[in-house]
Design an enzyme around this catalytic site. Structure first.
Site, PDB file in Angstrom:
ATOM      1  N   HIS A   1       0.847  -1.198   0.000  1.00 60.79           N
ATOM      2  CA  HIS A   1       0.000   0.000   0.000  1.00 60.79           C
ATOM      3  C   HIS A   1       0.876   1.239   0.000  1.00 60.79           C
ATOM      4  O   HIS A   1       2.087   1.158   0.215  1.00 60.79           O
ATOM      5  CB  HIS A   1      -0.912   0.028   1.243  1.00 60.79           C
ATOM      6  CG  HIS A   1      -0.166   0.141   2.543  1.00 60.79           C
ATOM      7  ND1 HIS A   1       0.207  -0.953   3.293  1.00 60.79           N
ATOM      8  CD2 HIS A   1       0.292   1.223   3.238  1.00 60.79           C
ATOM      9  CE1 HIS A   1       0.842  -0.549   4.385  1.00 60.79           C
ATOM     10  NE2 HIS A   1       0.918   0.758   4.383  1.00 60.79           N
TER      11      HIS A   1
ATOM     12  N   HIS B   1      -5.929  -1.874   4.428  1.00 59.08           N
ATOM     13  CA  HIS B   1      -5.943  -0.763   3.467  1.00 59.08           C
ATOM     14  C   HIS B   1      -5.118  -1.109   2.241  1.00 59.08           C
ATOM     15  O   HIS B   1      -4.143  -1.860   2.308  1.00 59.08           O
ATOM     16  CB  HIS B   1      -5.517   0.569   4.077  1.00 59.08           C
ATOM     17  CG  HIS B   1      -4.112   0.629   4.611  1.00 59.08           C
ATOM     18  ND1 HIS B   1      -3.484  -0.410   5.236  1.00 59.08           N
ATOM     19  CD2 HIS B   1      -3.212   1.645   4.615  1.00 59.08           C
ATOM     20  CE1 HIS B   1      -2.270  -0.036   5.605  1.00 59.08           C
ATOM     21  NE2 HIS B   1      -2.078   1.196   5.235  1.00 59.08           N
TER      22      HIS B   1
ATOM     23  N   HIS C   1       4.450   7.380   2.766  1.00 65.67           N
ATOM     24  CA  HIS C   1       5.299   6.192   2.671  1.00 65.67           C
ATOM     25  C   HIS C   1       4.761   5.197   1.656  1.00 65.67           C
ATOM     26  O   HIS C   1       3.584   5.201   1.311  1.00 65.67           O
ATOM     27  CB  HIS C   1       5.479   5.503   4.028  1.00 65.67           C
ATOM     28  CG  HIS C   1       4.232   4.878   4.598  1.00 65.67           C
ATOM     29  ND1 HIS C   1       3.396   5.529   5.458  1.00 65.67           N
ATOM     30  CD2 HIS C   1       3.710   3.631   4.457  1.00 65.67           C
ATOM     31  CE1 HIS C   1       2.405   4.721   5.828  1.00 65.67           C
ATOM     32  NE2 HIS C   1       2.565   3.559   5.224  1.00 65.67           N
TER      33      HIS C   1
ATOM     34  N   HIS D   1       1.006  -0.397  14.747  1.00 70.01           N
ATOM     35  CA  HIS D   1       0.004   0.653  14.553  1.00 70.01           C
ATOM     36  C   HIS D   1      -1.265   0.302  15.310  1.00 70.01           C
ATOM     37  O   HIS D   1      -1.654  -0.869  15.354  1.00 70.01           O
ATOM     38  CB  HIS D   1      -0.427   0.729  13.090  1.00 70.01           C
ATOM     39  CG  HIS D   1       0.643   1.087  12.133  1.00 70.01           C
ATOM     40  ND1 HIS D   1       1.305   2.279  12.162  1.00 70.01           N
ATOM     41  CD2 HIS D   1       1.155   0.415  11.082  1.00 70.01           C
ATOM     42  CE1 HIS D   1       2.167   2.324  11.177  1.00 70.01           C
ATOM     43  NE2 HIS D   1       2.115   1.200  10.507  1.00 70.01           N
TER      44      HIS D   1
ATOM     45  N   TYR E   1       9.192   1.937  10.112  1.00 70.30           N
ATOM     46  CA  TYR E   1       9.312   2.998   9.105  1.00 70.30           C
ATOM     47  C   TYR E   1      10.774   3.397   9.010  1.00 70.30           C
ATOM     48  O   TYR E   1      11.456   3.545  10.025  1.00 70.30           O
ATOM     49  CB  TYR E   1       8.541   4.250   9.523  1.00 70.30           C
ATOM     50  CG  TYR E   1       7.056   4.167   9.388  1.00 70.30           C
ATOM     51  CD1 TYR E   1       6.438   4.000   8.163  1.00 70.30           C
ATOM     52  CD2 TYR E   1       6.254   4.302  10.511  1.00 70.30           C
ATOM     53  CE1 TYR E   1       5.068   3.955   8.046  1.00 70.30           C
ATOM     54  CE2 TYR E   1       4.873   4.264  10.404  1.00 70.30           C
ATOM     55  CZ  TYR E   1       4.290   4.092   9.172  1.00 70.30           C
ATOM     56  OH  TYR E   1       2.940   4.057   9.067  1.00 70.30           O
TER      57      TYR E   1
ATOM     58  N   GLU F   1       8.122   1.602   4.416  1.00 70.14           N
ATOM     59  CA  GLU F   1       7.650   0.813   5.556  1.00 70.14           C
ATOM     60  C   GLU F   1       7.765  -0.669   5.201  1.00 70.14           C
ATOM     61  O   GLU F   1       7.553  -1.054   4.058  1.00 70.14           O
ATOM     62  CB  GLU F   1       6.173   1.136   5.849  1.00 70.14           C
ATOM     63  CG  GLU F   1       5.559   0.264   6.945  1.00 70.14           C
ATOM     64  CD  GLU F   1       4.072   0.542   7.199  1.00 70.14           C
ATOM     65  OE1 GLU F   1       3.319   0.753   6.221  1.00 70.14           O
ATOM     66  OE2 GLU F   1       3.676   0.531   8.368  1.00 70.14           O
TER      67      GLU F   1
HETATM   68  C1  M3P Z   1      -0.002   2.580   8.369  1.00 71.26           C
HETATM   69  C2  M3P Z   1      -0.184   1.148   8.156  1.00 71.26           C
HETATM   70  C3  M3P Z   1      -1.492   6.612  10.689  1.00 71.26           C
HETATM   71  C4  M3P Z   1      -1.316   5.214  10.474  1.00 71.26           C
HETATM   72  C5  M3P Z   1      -0.686   4.669   9.459  1.00 71.26           C
HETATM   73  C6  M3P Z   1      -0.743   3.253   9.274  1.00 71.26           C
HETATM   74  C7  M3P Z   1      -1.181   7.630   9.666  1.00 71.26           C
HETATM   75  O1  M3P Z   1       0.944   3.138   7.671  1.00 71.26           O
HETATM   76  O2  M3P Z   1       0.496   0.601   7.319  1.00 71.26           O
HETATM   77  O3  M3P Z   1      -1.024   0.565   8.817  1.00 71.26           O
HETATM   78  O4  M3P Z   1      -1.934   6.970  11.731  1.00 71.26           O
HETATM   79 FE    FE Z   2       1.569   1.856   6.071  1.00 69.05          FE
END
Ligand code: M3P
Ligand code: FE
Length: 310
Positions: free
Chosen positions: A155, A202, A217, A249, A258, A268
């Site tokens: 993603h 996602h 990212h 996360h 990251y 990532e």
């Molecule tokens: C990710 C992910 C934020 C979370 C980002 C999450 C911007 O990058 O890969 O789950 O809070």
């Molecule tokens: Fe991500």
């Protein structure tokens, strides 16, 4: 769920400032497989378990960032249908003939309300994952899985303006589910939104920024949490600057690290997270829990994570 329409982010094109350093990073360090260099000196990569010819393209330029991202769609009929729908939504469409982008069928291109250039295509030459399609076995030859052991491009998170208009396009026109949202705890303004067209938490996400067309990212899937830890060890050995992690996360529940490429683009590697189905209500986080939404071990937001984009 039968997958029709948008399938996945099939291609991301990044700008890098030093191609030799970028090749060492994306090839040797991350462990992507270099499949081609074109006449312009652009370098093409795939991760081992992707079947299509390539998923990442690097172009040498004066500044880092993203040139475009492209979704693969299920078939030509979906492409025809989506072209109509995007035009009716009000975006102007550029048609790109088959073969203009190497190994690729025809594409359509448009600029999102957030400022990003997006493409859709239905066909790309397939290289396979080296296992073949009959009695494939489970792992490739020694040396195919290396570096950080990326399985596939997963993603990207993009920063831009006018998220509300992007939401209309991705949710209503592209019929993607909104798996999660981050809103301001006082104003309820949408700060970040996560879209899924699959069972992944996602496939693409957007975060509100004062400037359009920014990259937060690009993310590669790993197989296990121990591979996430191994990737962080490998980053240490190779002096790759880590932004955050290893941690988890809150949003999407992925276990993550990251880090930055030599031009400052954030990458990532992650694994895990839940299985998304489109009948599950959107999970909403608000900024009173920004720490847990972003990094759920120490529940502490990071300044760099919120402000450094290319
Ligand atoms: C990710 C992910 C934020 C979370 C980002 C999450 C911007 O990058 O890969 O789950 O809070
Ligand atoms: Fe991500």
């Amino acid at each position: 769920m039968a997958m029709k329409g948008l399938l996945r982010v099939g291609e991301v094109a990044l700008r890098v400032m030093d191609m030799d350093a970028a090749r060492d990073h994306y090839g040797r360090c991350i462990g992507l497989i270099e499949v081609m260099e074109d006449d312009l000196g652009q370098v093409y990569y795939k991760a081992w378990d992707e079947h299509d010819h390539h998923s990442l393209i690097l172009r040498q330029a004066d500044s880092p960032g993203i040139d475009y991202f492209a979704f693969k769609v299920s078939d030509e009929a979906a492409l025809v249908d989506l072209e109509d729908k995007v035009r009716n939504f009000g975006l102007s469409i550029e048609r790109i003939e088959a073969g203009v982008y190497p190994k690729s069928g025809r594409r359509i291109q448009f600029v999102l309300p957030s400022g990003h250039t997006m493409q859709l295509y239905a066909e790309k030459e397939q290289l396979g994952n080296t296992l073949g399609y009959r009695n494939p076995g489970v792992i490739p030859e020694e040396g195919v899985i290396r570096g950080m052991r990326p399985v596939r491009l997963d993603h990207c998170l993009l920063g831009g303006t006018d998220l509300d208009k992007n939401i209309e396009l991705f949710h209503k026109v592209f019929e993607m589910g909104i798996s999660e949202k981050l809103i301001h705890h006082e104003t309820n303004a949408v700060m970040a939104v996560f879209f899924s067209c699959s069972t992944k938490p996602h496939d693409v996400a957007f975060v509100l920024q004062p400037e359009p067309n920014m990259l937060h990212h690009v993310s590669f899937l790993l197989e296990s949490v121990s591979d996430v830890y191994h990737a962080a060890d490998w980053m240490g050995r190779n002096r790759i600057p880590i932004d955050v992690g290893p941690t988890r996360h809150g949003v999407t529940r992925g276990a993550t690290v990251y880090f930055f490429d030599p031009s400052g683009n954030r990458n990532e590697v992650f694994t895990g997270g839940y299985v998304y189905y489109p009948d599950v209500p959107t999970l909403v986080w608000d900024t009173s829990e920004l720490g847990q939404a972003t990094f759920a071990h120490d529940n502490t937001p990071r300044e760099s994570f919120l402000t450094v984009l290319t």
